[in-house]
Design a protein around this motif. Sequence first.
Motif, mmCIF file in Angstrom:
data_model
loop_
_atom_site.group_PDB
_atom_site.id
_atom_site.type_symbol
_atom_site.label_atom_id
_atom_site.label_comp_id
_atom_site.label_asym_id
_atom_site.label_seq_id
_atom_site.Cartn_x
_atom_site.Cartn_y
_atom_site.Cartn_z
ATOM 1 N N VAL A 146 36.398 32.990 71.287
ATOM 2 C CA VAL A 146 36.177 33.402 69.893
ATOM 3 C C VAL A 146 35.923 34.900 69.803
ATOM 4 C CG1 VAL A 146 34.606 33.160 67.931
ATOM 5 C CG2 VAL A 146 35.374 31.135 69.146
ATOM 6 N N CYS A 147 35.130 35.434 70.697
ATOM 7 C CA CYS A 147 34.848 36.877 70.676
ATOM 8 C C CYS A 147 36.094 37.686 70.994
ATOM 9 C CB CYS A 147 33.730 37.207 71.656
ATOM 10 S SG CYS A 147 32.120 36.646 71.092
ATOM 11 N N ALA A 148 36.923 37.202 71.908
ATOM 12 C CA ALA A 148 38.172 37.903 72.225
ATOM 13 C C ALA A 148 39.109 37.892 71.013
ATOM 14 C CB ALA A 148 38.839 37.258 73.438
ATOM 15 N N ALA A 149 39.173 36.750 70.333
ATOM 16 C CA ALA A 149 40.021 36.667 69.142
ATOM 17 C C ALA A 149 39.514 37.608 68.038
ATOM 18 C CB ALA A 149 40.062 35.226 68.637
ATOM 19 N N LEU A 150 38.207 37.692 67.887
ATOM 20 C CA LEU A 150 37.650 38.620 66.898
ATOM 21 C C LEU A 150 37.983 40.074 67.236
ATOM 22 C CD1 LEU A 150 34.091 37.145 66.212
ATOM 23 C CD2 LEU A 150 35.969 37.348 64.593
ATOM 24 N N SER A 151 37.925 40.408 68.506
ATOM 25 C CA SER A 151 38.240 41.772 68.922
ATOM 26 C C SER A 151 39.712 42.094 68.703
ATOM 27 C CB SER A 151 37.879 41.978 70.393
ATOM 28 O OG SER A 151 36.487 41.929 70.554
ATOM 29 N N VAL A 152 40.583 41.161 69.046
ATOM 30 C CA VAL A 152 42.017 41.389 68.851
ATOM 31 C C VAL A 152 42.339 41.517 67.363
ATOM 32 C CG1 VAL A 152 44.294 40.314 69.107
ATOM 33 C CG2 VAL A 152 42.697 40.342 71.020
ATOM 34 N N ALA A 153 41.754 40.655 66.535
ATOM 35 C CA ALA A 153 41.992 40.744 65.089
ATOM 36 C C ALA A 153 41.484 42.068 64.529
ATOM 37 C CB ALA A 153 41.319 39.567 64.385
ATOM 38 N N GLY A 154 40.328 42.477 64.964
ATOM 39 C CA GLY A 154 39.782 43.751 64.498
ATOM 40 C C GLY A 154 40.624 44.933 64.922
ATOM 41 N N LEU A 155 41.130 44.903 66.145
ATOM 42 C CA LEU A 155 41.998 45.989 66.605
ATOM 43 C C LEU A 155 43.329 45.995 65.856
ATOM 44 C CD1 LEU A 155 41.274 45.940 70.437
ATOM 45 C CD2 LEU A 155 40.566 47.654 68.755
ATOM 46 N N GLY A 156 43.818 44.817 65.469
ATOM 47 C CA GLY A 156 45.033 44.746 64.651
ATOM 48 C C GLY A 156 44.814 45.367 63.279
ATOM 49 N N ILE A 157 43.659 45.091 62.678
ATOM 50 C CA ILE A 157 43.333 45.692 61.376
ATOM 51 C C ILE A 157 43.173 47.198 61.518
ATOM 52 C CG2 ILE A 157 41.581 45.794 59.557
ATOM 53 C CD1 ILE A 157 41.106 42.791 60.088
ATOM 54 N N ALA A 158 42.604 47.640 62.624
ATOM 55 C CA ALA A 158 42.472 49.078 62.868
ATOM 56 C C ALA A 158 43.843 49.730 63.018
ATOM 57 C CB ALA A 158 41.620 49.315 64.117
ATOM 58 N N ALA A 159 44.783 49.037 63.686
ATOM 59 C CA ALA A 159 46.134 49.580 63.831
ATOM 60 C C ALA A 159 46.819 49.704 62.476
ATOM 61 C CB ALA A 159 46.953 48.698 64.775
ATOM 62 N N LEU A 160 46.620 48.719 61.604
ATOM 63 C CA LEU A 160 47.194 48.808 60.252
ATOM 64 C C LEU A 160 46.594 49.979 59.463
ATOM 65 C CD1 LEU A 160 47.373 45.059 59.133
ATOM 66 C CD2 LEU A 160 49.274 46.600 59.636
ATOM 67 N N ALA A 161 45.291 50.187 59.599
ATOM 68 C CA ALA A 161 44.650 51.308 58.907
ATOM 69 C C ALA A 161 45.166 52.638 59.447
ATOM 70 C CB ALA A 161 43.133 51.224 59.061
ATOM 71 N N ALA A 162 45.402 52.717 60.747
ATOM 72 C CA ALA A 162 45.938 53.951 61.325
ATOM 73 C C ALA A 162 47.377 54.162 60.883
ATOM 74 C CB ALA A 162 45.854 53.892 62.845
ATOM 75 N N PHE A 163 48.144 53.077 60.746
ATOM 76 C CA PHE A 163 49.519 53.179 60.272
ATOM 77 C C PHE A 163 49.565 53.740 58.851
ATOM 78 C CE2 PHE A 163 53.278 51.242 58.241
ATOM 79 C CZ PHE A 163 54.268 51.790 59.047
ATOM 80 N N ARG A 164 48.553 53.439 58.056
ATOM 81 C CA ARG A 164 48.474 53.961 56.675
ATOM 82 C C ARG A 164 47.843 55.343 56.617
ATOM 83 N NH1 ARG A 164 46.253 48.409 54.030
ATOM 84 N NH2 ARG A 164 48.206 47.247 54.204
ATOM 85 N N ARG A 165 47.654 55.966 57.750
ATOM 86 C CA ARG A 165 47.104 57.313 57.902
ATOM 87 C C ARG A 165 45.646 57.401 57.435
ATOM 88 N NH1 ARG A 165 50.791 60.334 60.225
ATOM 89 N NH2 ARG A 165 52.946 60.140 59.595
ATOM 90 N N ARG A 166 44.922 56.353 57.639
ATOM 91 C CA ARG A 166 43.484 56.343 57.378
ATOM 92 C C ARG A 166 42.796 56.286 58.738
ATOM 93 N NH1 ARG A 166 41.819 51.913 53.491
ATOM 94 N NH2 ARG A 166 40.039 53.280 53.212
ATOM 95 N N PHE A 167 42.830 57.417 59.436
ATOM 96 C CA PHE A 167 42.388 57.465 60.819
ATOM 97 C C PHE A 167 40.876 57.298 60.971
ATOM 98 C CE2 PHE A 167 46.393 59.907 60.844
ATOM 99 C CZ PHE A 167 47.127 59.054 61.647
ATOM 100 N N LEU A 168 40.115 57.840 60.040
ATOM 101 C CA LEU A 168 38.660 57.703 60.129
ATOM 102 C C LEU A 168 38.251 56.240 59.980
ATOM 103 C CD1 LEU A 168 36.038 59.270 60.425
ATOM 104 C CD2 LEU A 168 35.970 59.490 57.951
ATOM 105 N N ALA A 169 38.847 55.551 59.002
ATOM 106 C CA ALA A 169 38.551 54.129 58.818
ATOM 107 C C ALA A 169 39.043 53.316 60.008
ATOM 108 C CB ALA A 169 39.192 53.623 57.534
#
Length: 147
Positions: free
Chosen positions: A6-29
């Motif tokens: 469960v913790c690994a899945a949470l980390s992977v999901a969070g990193l995926g959301i971070a990648a989407l935010a970086a793709f939208r050029r919201r690097f700080l978020a």
Amino acid sequence: MLTSTVCAALSVAGLGIAALAAFRRRFLAATRIAAFALIPAGLVMTGIIDWITGLVLKPTVWAGFGLLALSVLLFLVSRFAERRSGRRTERRAAAAAQPGSAVAPAASAPSLGAGREPGRRPAAEPARQGGADDFSDIEAILKKHGI
């Protein structure tokens, strides 16, 4: 084992959301989201999650917490009872030390004013009219402060 997954899945999901935010050029978020996403994986790797789940899922641990709560409750009740009984004994000792009756003395003449009866208003004092005099003291305070 399940908590690690469960913790690994949470980390992977969070990193995926971070990648989407970086793709939208919201690097700080994206950086903040990645930082929060790595916390569950770090907790699993250090063994803290296994310790917490072992603590939470054992009935003897909860019984221990219940006994601690009961002991704190009993301590607080005894302190309250001690304070209450201490006040009563102090009052009893003070009453026993004072001679005379327990009834309060009658009001003295100066407290009532010279020649006045307690229920009457003096004849020289005019009855206040409506709302004009009611706010005179408030107006004085406001004028004093320049308002």
